[in-house]
Write an enzyme that holds these catalytic residues in place. Structure first.
Site, PDB file in Angstrom:
ATOM      1  N   TYR A 123       0.821  -1.212   0.000  1.00  7.84           N
ATOM      2  CA  TYR A 123       0.000   0.000   0.000  1.00  7.84           C
ATOM      3  C   TYR A 123       0.856   1.264   0.000  1.00  7.84           C
ATOM      4  O   TYR A 123       0.331   2.363   0.156  1.00  7.84           O
ATOM      5  CB  TYR A 123      -0.963  -0.013   1.194  1.00  7.84           C
ATOM      6  CG  TYR A 123      -2.078  -1.003   0.997  1.00  7.84           C
ATOM      7  CD1 TYR A 123      -1.820  -2.368   1.064  1.00  7.84           C
ATOM      8  CD2 TYR A 123      -3.368  -0.592   0.721  1.00  7.84           C
ATOM      9  CE1 TYR A 123      -2.819  -3.296   0.871  1.00  7.84           C
ATOM     10  CE2 TYR A 123      -4.380  -1.520   0.526  1.00  7.84           C
ATOM     11  CZ  TYR A 123      -4.093  -2.867   0.601  1.00  7.84           C
ATOM     12  OH  TYR A 123      -5.094  -3.780   0.395  1.00  7.84           O
ATOM     13  N   LYS A 170       4.496 -14.783   4.069  1.00  7.07           N
ATOM     14  CA  LYS A 170       4.989 -15.482   2.877  1.00  7.07           C
ATOM     15  C   LYS A 170       6.507 -15.274   2.826  1.00  7.07           C
ATOM     16  O   LYS A 170       7.075 -14.884   1.805  1.00  7.07           O
ATOM     17  CB  LYS A 170       4.282 -14.903   1.632  1.00  7.07           C
ATOM     18  CG  LYS A 170       4.384 -15.739   0.392  1.00  7.07           C
ATOM     19  CD  LYS A 170       3.477 -16.954   0.384  1.00  7.07           C
ATOM     20  CE  LYS A 170       3.816 -17.851  -0.787  1.00  7.07           C
ATOM     21  NZ  LYS A 170       3.108 -19.135  -0.773  1.00  7.07           N
ATOM     22  N   ASP A 204      -0.814 -19.206   2.615  1.00  9.19           N
ATOM     23  CA  ASP A 204      -1.693 -20.061   1.799  1.00  9.19           C
ATOM     24  C   ASP A 204      -2.236 -21.217   2.635  1.00  9.19           C
ATOM     25  O   ASP A 204      -3.442 -21.486   2.651  1.00  9.19           O
ATOM     26  CB  ASP A 204      -1.002 -20.553   0.513  1.00  9.19           C
ATOM     27  CG  ASP A 204       0.501 -20.741   0.649  1.00  9.19           C
ATOM     28  OD1 ASP A 204       1.037 -20.487   1.743  1.00  9.19           O
ATOM     29  OD2 ASP A 204       1.153 -21.150  -0.324  1.00  9.19           O
ATOM     30  N   ASP A 228      -5.988  -7.160   4.584  1.00 11.02           N
ATOM     31  CA  ASP A 228      -7.149  -6.712   3.815  1.00 11.02           C
ATOM     32  C   ASP A 228      -7.925  -7.921   3.291  1.00 11.02           C
ATOM     33  O   ASP A 228      -9.141  -8.053   3.475  1.00 11.02           O
ATOM     34  CB  ASP A 228      -6.630  -5.837   2.650  1.00 11.02           C
ATOM     35  CG  ASP A 228      -7.750  -5.121   1.920  1.00 11.02           C
ATOM     36  OD1 ASP A 228      -8.917  -5.242   2.338  1.00 11.02           O
ATOM     37  OD2 ASP A 228      -7.466  -4.430   0.926  1.00 11.02           O
TER      38      ASP A 228
END
Ligand code: NAI
Length: 338
Positions: A123, A170, A204, A228
């Site tokens: 962002y 991740k 994931d 988000d």
């Protein structure tokens, strides 16, 4: 009386704002509203996306209740939401996700809180066209940002008697940015919060576990983009976007808003569920109760919460929850139950 900035937003924003104002007034909430604009509504008035008058008012009042603001996809003006969070340094987003009585979902006993870093990650909005047909987007992580959101999440867990913080990341791929995020979460845990259980999951696999059995999670700590996405996923576990509130917290001020957006597909039709925005208002009352030691705010929050739970249990619901009621009828039903 507490002065509170109200940003109605656009789309369903004005409808859910009206609903919340009516309920707060009927509950004698000790609030006076100061209306300001951001996003599309500000642009239509010939102002900036986030006018300085709006941020100044929030700084002065210390709190705001903000409706959703549309951001055009793939073009147009920058997000009012992202700008507001950055300008006011509202670094910690809190989204409590719980089952509600009377709202049937696939799972029972879901009670988790998404804590999202609100100012960094992808962002940053820094995107470049390197050469024709090749574009990049910059993911930013700072030690300061990662440390303070980790401290925020663990402190939140401790204050609320919660047992566990799980980081989704991740870092197997983004070894520097996400690597820093988990390294600092580990450090903060070891140094200051050994009483809280800590775990980390690659996002994931974490998402797969969330949809298999969300009851195994307590506080989820995520960087900006993951937070988000996972917030909406979690909303889907307990009835959808109409029932999940949120708070954006900074050192000096706090802005409360629902997780949902401006829902242009149902705007202006009295179909919106005002509950997520009302619950955000209840979070704001609890925040005022704690930070300003105001028992009336606490009591009003309890009263409103009891009223909307009673309303749902009686089967009075808006269309998103399978009920027959319009925004206005549902609002009146809550008021009748106060
Ligand atoms: P959205 O959350 O507005 O809507 C997604 C779906 O959920 C739609 O089908 C909508 O009708 C439904 N929905 C959302 N809130 C509801 C409610 N209170 N009651 C009943 N149904 C509800 O997400 P979408 O469509 O992706 O985004 C629309 C606009 O909102 C975009 O411009 C986006 O940028 C903006 N947005 C703004 C946010 C904010 O101001 N904090 C957050 C998310 C999106």
């Amino acid at each position: 009386m507490h002065r509170v900035v109200l940003i109605p937003g656009d789309g369903i924003g004005p409808e859910v704002s009206n609903a919340v104002k009516q309920v707060m007034e009927a509950a004698d909430a000790p609030l006076t509203w100061e209306e300001h604009h951001a996003g599309l509504a500000a642009i239509e008035l010939g102002k900036d996306v986030v006018p300085e008058s709006t941020t100044d008012a929030i700084k002065e009042c210390g709190v705001a209740l903000k409706g959703p603001c549309t951001t055009p996809v793939g073009k147009g003006f920058t997000s009012a939401n992202v700008q507001l969070r950055r300008k006011l340094d509202l670094y910690g987003a809190i989204r409590p996700v719980r089952n509600l009585a009377g709202v049937e979902t696939r799972f029972e006993d879901v009670d988790l809180v998404v804590v999202r870093e609100n100012t960094e990650g992808l962002y940053s909005g820094i995107e470049n066209e390197v050469t024709e047909g090749v574009v990049t987007s910059l993911k930013v992580a700072t030690e300061k940002g990662c440390r303070r959101i980790a401290e925020f999440a663990f402190q939140y867990a401790r204050d609320r008697g919660r047992k566990k913080v799980t980081v989704f990341h991740k870092a197997n791929i983004m070894k520097l940015t996400d690597g820093m995020f988990i390294r600092l979460a580990e450090e903060v845990h070891t140094a200051s919060f050994p009483d809280i259980e800590y775990e980390q999951k690659i996002i994931d696999a974490g998402c797969m576990r969330l949809v298999q059995d969300p009851t195994q999670f307590d506080v989820l700590l995520l960087e900006n983009l993951y937070g988000d996405v996972v917030s909406d996923l979690c909303a889907g576990l307990v009835g959808g976007l109409g029932v999940v509130p949120g708070a954006n917290i900074g050192k000096d001020c706090a802005v409360f808003e629902a997780v949902h957006g401006s829902a242009p597909d149902i705007a202006g039709q009295s179909k919106a569920n005002p509950l997520a925005f009302l619950m955000s208002g209840v979070m704001m009352l609890n925040h005022l109760a704690t930070t300003r030691n105001d028992a009336t705010c606490r009591a009003t929050a309890v009263r409103i919460k009891t009223a909307y739970n009673k309303t749902l249990e009686a089967g009075s619901k808006t269309g998103d929850l399978g009920g027959p009621l319009s925004t206005t009828d549902f609002t009146q039903a809550i008021i009748a139950n106060l």
